[in-house]
Design a protein around this motif. Structure first.
Motif: not given
Length: 246
Positions: A137, A177, A235
């Motif tokens: 991310i 994430g 994520d």
């Protein structure tokens, strides 16, 4: 027809696959029945059921030798997971050019070099192959203290889309994430701090490494046979807007 993630008979290379997120990826492919080879710059504890090769993925000659050895041993290479990467936290304004070169090299140029070598093998196979790039991310948001890493991962996502334009080999990325690994406490701090961070994640917790691995297994499997050039988020729902917490 039952939907089954069965990778029996397929040979998978997971770079950096013996610890952290890579360990979860390795375990997920083993659970799916694949033959898994991991690699790292040094000898590592061998994951039960997997093979391990010593290889610095920043060295193209070493990568070529490793892939040739895998093919000589197993006769093929069906899946490459470019997982090796990472970066220590540092202030971008004071980090040396050599530091930035090493971070970009590991997180962007190395996956390109390994992908080129694996692709050459996969192109010769009737069934082609699949490449899964483990991105972050950080590629799509500001990444203070890991600026070069974030920029390299943005490049990796772009590289994924470009490589997918070439025939026969599917190429996809997983944007990961926050994930709990053996280094979570060192990276994020105390249990209270980790808990506070997890409260900001829509699903209320960080990922487990094997959950990232299951996404990689799906992308490598026949269930994703028409998925290429995709960027899949893993994520927990992403990062909520700051205004929700002020």
């Amino acid at each position: 027809m039952a939907l089954v993630l069965d990778l029996s008979g397929r040979v998978v290379l997971v770079t950096g696959g013996s610890k952290g997120i890579g360990l979860g990826i390795t375990q997920a492919f083993l659970d799916a029945g694949a033959t898994v080879v991991t690699c790292a710059r040094s000898e590592s504890p061998t994951v039960d059921g997997a093979e391990h090769r010593v290889c610095d993925v920043r060295d193209p000659d070493a990568v070529t030798s490793m892939v040739e050895e895998i093919v000589a041993t197993h006769g093929r290479l069906d899946v490459l997971v470019n997982n090796a990467g990472g970066a220590p936290a540092t202030d971008a304004a004071t980090a040396s050019p050599r530091f930035h070169d090493k971070i970009v090299g590991l997180n962007l140029l190395s996956p390109l070099a390994v992908s080129q070598t694996a692709n050459a093998v996969m192109q010769r196979q009737e069934s082609g192959g699949s490449i899964v790039n483990i991105s972050s991310i950080s590629a799509h948001r500001a990444s203070p203290t890991v600026a070069a890493y974030g920029a390299a991962k943005a490049g990796l996502d772009s590289l994924t889309r470009s490589l997918a334009m070439e025939p026969k080999v599917r190429v996809n990325a997983v944007d990961v994430g926050l994930c709990r690994t053996e280094n979570t406490d060192d990276h994020y701090g105390s249990d209270d701090r980790v808990a506070a961070i997890e409260r900001t994640i829509p699903l209320g917790r960080m990922a487990q490494p094997v959950e990232v691995g299951r996404v990689a297994v799906f992308l490598a499997s026949d269930l994703a046979s028409y998925v290429s050039g995709a960027r899949v988020g893993c994520d927990g729902g992403g990062e909520p807007p700051v205004f929700l917490h002020v």
